[in-house]
Design an enzyme around this catalytic site. Structure first.
Site, PDB file in Angstrom:
ATOM      1  CD  GLU A  55     140.652   9.870  79.353  1.00 12.88           C
ATOM      2  OE1 GLU A  55     140.582  10.695  78.425  1.00 12.88           O
ATOM      3  OE2 GLU A  55     139.811   9.817  80.268  1.00 12.88           O
TER       4      GLU A  55
ATOM      5  CE1 TYR B 151     138.639  15.875  83.970  1.00 16.45           C
ATOM      6  CE2 TYR B 151     136.504  16.950  83.971  1.00 16.45           C
ATOM      7  CZ  TYR B 151     137.372  16.014  83.444  1.00 16.45           C
ATOM      8  OH  TYR B 151     136.978  15.231  82.386  1.00 16.45           O
TER       9      TYR B 151
END
Length: 712
Positions: free
Chosen positions: A24, A318
């Site tokens: 990303e 995360y």
């Protein structure tokens, strides 16, 4: 199915020359490259061994604007609504076209036979990769990297256990539905109400219900009328005792006089209760954002940005998670992580570790709770920016607290009688510090904001007589509801639409942990909310513009319950329990009904008369352009497009800037002018004025003469 390409679950990947890994962000590509030994730098990608690693830059591919479906839709008209695309179109963002071409060329390389989707492991990450994949026309098989930590070992383990792409097809369907539902509601409702009221009114599927909650809270505060009340306080040698509240001041004054005359109180009842406060759960993103706002004054977006930076630095796991527990397989390694974290933050002595308190696989969805990593214990934290360091300290303190001992205290209530009236004193004594001691060791003064002031009561016996040293009259007022802060607004967003019945008890909420911060920022950026207050933690107050918007919005659009219901259905799509077409049909029917039944509220134009009239769409950013007293302005505060009514370029041509001229420039980028006057020769001529925009949206004008010449 909504997705354009579904890879076969049984696809067998042939050995290829190269696997293309798509991340990303560039920083994630570099981290993966380092962990996997992929270090050769190329133009827009890395190369090493049998791997290529490239990256997106956010959303490279976006939904096309209405004008792409039909040129007439560039102009806003109620008659053209609802806009319901039969086949959805996508465009590559102009600012990221170069990186898109890099990805397209890599996907087309004949030596690339397989791909790995390594975007963020969540709904939006899945969407980002697949939109690029489809826009490039790629049909090569791909697998999914799904990890919760950017540590080298976690990355390598993730590549050793790549998941079939088909396991995430439903996640992609949910992401498509979210994106398209937001587009349908945003485009149609914004145009509908802007046309009804002749001025720009931004409407969003999640944004508007969130704003409505703040407007409702402010209305309750404005409507609140404080009522005075009175209590009599008795000052004893070691404590204070209070009467019940009284509305009548004269009654309170009479009691005060009687107590002063009596000068003593008789103890009637003593009650002692021992209570236990279990350790809190680990942080998910929302609970971390709430604590960071309440304790440190950080906005939800700041906390997300700091935590994302810590994640990319391999210091925490995360961040965009809605889980507050860990899975069963993580239990064996937890004690070492706790001890390393404690040592790194200077916590000495024996650390109790009750790992089972944080283990519950059934309560973990895509990702487990936020944790510090083992890499953190080896890192030099002194070089971190203050915001990142403070958030990391919160995460570390929470880990140590959650596996700790209960906090135990004794609550004592003493009732005494004076002048025929019962007075009450309350006290609290700590019996076992438990998890709060560990939290305080890591957070220091910050932890004190979590604690109430303790008041110890003396040891007394029933029927004992206590001297009254003084009696006082205390006047107070009932308190209005509190303004929303980011802490409390996040909580309200998280629990909106939660049913009262047991079968409705599953939390639904509006937005997701990953998107709520962005919604709040968008409301502030668009001028619907302001942050106010003198302390670290600011109140979120709706502006006049925000109040006006909600005043004319129908319940369908501003209801948090309906939006929470949609969020729940998106989750069902993600789990494979609901067909995407059913959800999208519901959204389309709602939008069509809204267009058909909505009418302007009588008198609302007077309420909103100062916001300007919409004249077109900004050619730079796509926001609406409104006419105000001195010119035509883009309503997007970050865009610098403005056409002044006394524009110097047109003055030199001897021309007046009219609404008709502005309309032509916005729609076509050019307009024909007759009888322009040359300042040098005083002669007149005909020409076309061309309008382009700079990188910040500022308009730039030039002339194109009818014989083909040009003049800047």
């Amino acid at each position: 199915m909504l997705s354009d390409v579904i890879c076969s679950k049984n696809s067998t990947f042939c050995k290829s020359s190269h696997k293309l890994i798509v991340t990303e962000k560039p920083s994630v590509a570099q981290a993966i490259g380092k962990a996997m030994g992929i270090t050769k730098r190329r133009d827009g990608y890395l190369e090493g061994g049998n791997y290529l690693v490239s990256w997106c830059v956010g959303h490279l591919v976006e939904l096309a604007p209405p004008g792409s479906y039909d040129p007439k839709l560039t102009k806003w008209s109620k008659a053209d609504l609802p806009i319901l695309p039969k086949t959805w179109q996508y465009l590559v963002s102009t600012s990221t076209q170069r990186q898109f071409e890099v990805l397209r060329s890599l996907m087309a390389r004949p030596d690339v036979d397989q791909l790995v989707c390594a975007t963020d492991a969540g709904r939006e990450g899945e969407l980002i990769f697949r939109l690029v994949y489809h826009q490039c026309g790629c049909a090569k098989p791909f697998t999914r990297l799904w990890i919760s930590s950017m540590e080298d070992a976690a990355i390598r383990d993730g590549f050793a256990h790549l998941k079939p792409s088909t396991e995430y097809d439903a996640l992609y369907e949910a992401a498509l539905c979210r994106e398209r539902a937001d587009w349908l509601v945003g485009i149609n409702a914004t145009r509908l109400f802007s046309c009804l009221y002749g001025q720009p009114l931004n409407v969003g599927r999640v944004m508007t219900p969130t704003l409505a909650m703040t407007v409702s809270r402010e209305a309750a505060i404005d409507a609140f009328r404080p009522e005075p009340f009175y209590t009599v306080l008795l000052k004893m040698e070691d404590c204070m005792a209070s009467s019940e509240r009284m509305k009548d001041k004269s009654q309170a004054e009479a009691l005060l006089a009687e107590c002063r005359k009596a000068s003593q109180a008789v103890l009637q009842k003593t009650e002692r209760k021992e209570k236990t406060e279990r350790p809190p759960a680990l942080y998910d993103l929302t609970s971390l954002q709430r604590d960071a706002n309440r304790l440190l004054g950080y906005s939800a977006q700041q906390t997300l940005d700091y935590t994302q930076a810590l994640y990319e630095k391999k210091l925490v796991t995360y961040p965009r998670t809605d889980s507050r527990y860990l899975t069963e397989d993580m239990e064996p390694g937890l004690p070492d992580l706790v001890r390393q974290t404690a040592a790194h933050f200077g916590v000495t002595g024996e650390i109790p570790i009750h790992a089972r308190q944080v283990i519950n696989s059934k309560k973990v969805s895509d990702h487990h709770a936020i944790l510090p990593t083992r890499s953190m214990a080896k890192a030099d934290l002194s070089s971190l920016p203050a915001g990142e360091a403070n958030v990391l300290r919160l995460i570390a303190a929470r880990l140590l607290a959650t596996v700790g001992e209960p906090y135990c205290y004794a609550e004592t209530t003493v009732q005494m009688e004076c002048a025929g009236t019962v007075f009450t004193a309350k006290g609290k004594a700590v019996l076992v510090e438990g998890w709060k001691a560990v939290e305080r060791a890591v957070l220091g003064d910050t932890a004190q904001k979590n604690e109430e002031k303790l008041e110890l009561l003396p040891e007394v016996q029933e029927q004992e007589t206590l001297p009254v040293l003084d009696a006082q009259l205390k006047e107070g007022k009932t308190s209005p509801p509190k303004h929303f802060t980011e802490d409390t607004l996040l909580s309200a967003m998280e629990t909106a639409g939660k049913g009262e019945l047991p079968e409705e008890a599953e939390r639904r909420g509006i937005g997701t942990p990953a998107t709520r911060a962005g919604i709040i920022e968008k409301l502030v950026k668009k001028g619907f909310l302001t942050r106010e207050g003198t302390g670290k933690t600011k109140n979120l107050i709706p502006t006049q513009k925000g109040r006006e918007l909600i005043a004319v919005m129908p319940e369908t659009i501003q209801s948090p319950d309906m939006t929470a219901d949609w969020e729940q259905k998106l989750l069902q799509i993600e789990r494979g329990d609901l067909e995407p077409e059913i959800f999208m049909n519901e959204i389309e029917q709602m939008v069509a009904s809204l267009v058909e039944t909505s009418e302007a509220v009588k008198g609302a134009n007077m309420l909103m008369k100062n916001n300007g009239k919409i004249v077109g769409v900004c050619p730079h950013c796509g926001a609406e352009v409104v006419e105000r007293e001195k010119g035509w302005f883009c309503s997007n505060r970050e865009c610098r497009l403005v056409i002044w009514k006394d524009n110097a370029f047109f003055k030199r041509l001897g021309k007046h800037v009219s609404a008709k001229l502005v309309d032509k420039l916005l729609r076509d980028g050019r307009a024909r002018l007759k009888d322009c006057k040359s300042q040098r020769t005083s002669r007149t001529y005909n020409a076309s004025v061309l309008m382009t925009t700079g990188t910040d949206g500022r308009p730039q004008f030039s002339l194109e003469f009818e014989n083909g010449g040009g003049k800047g």
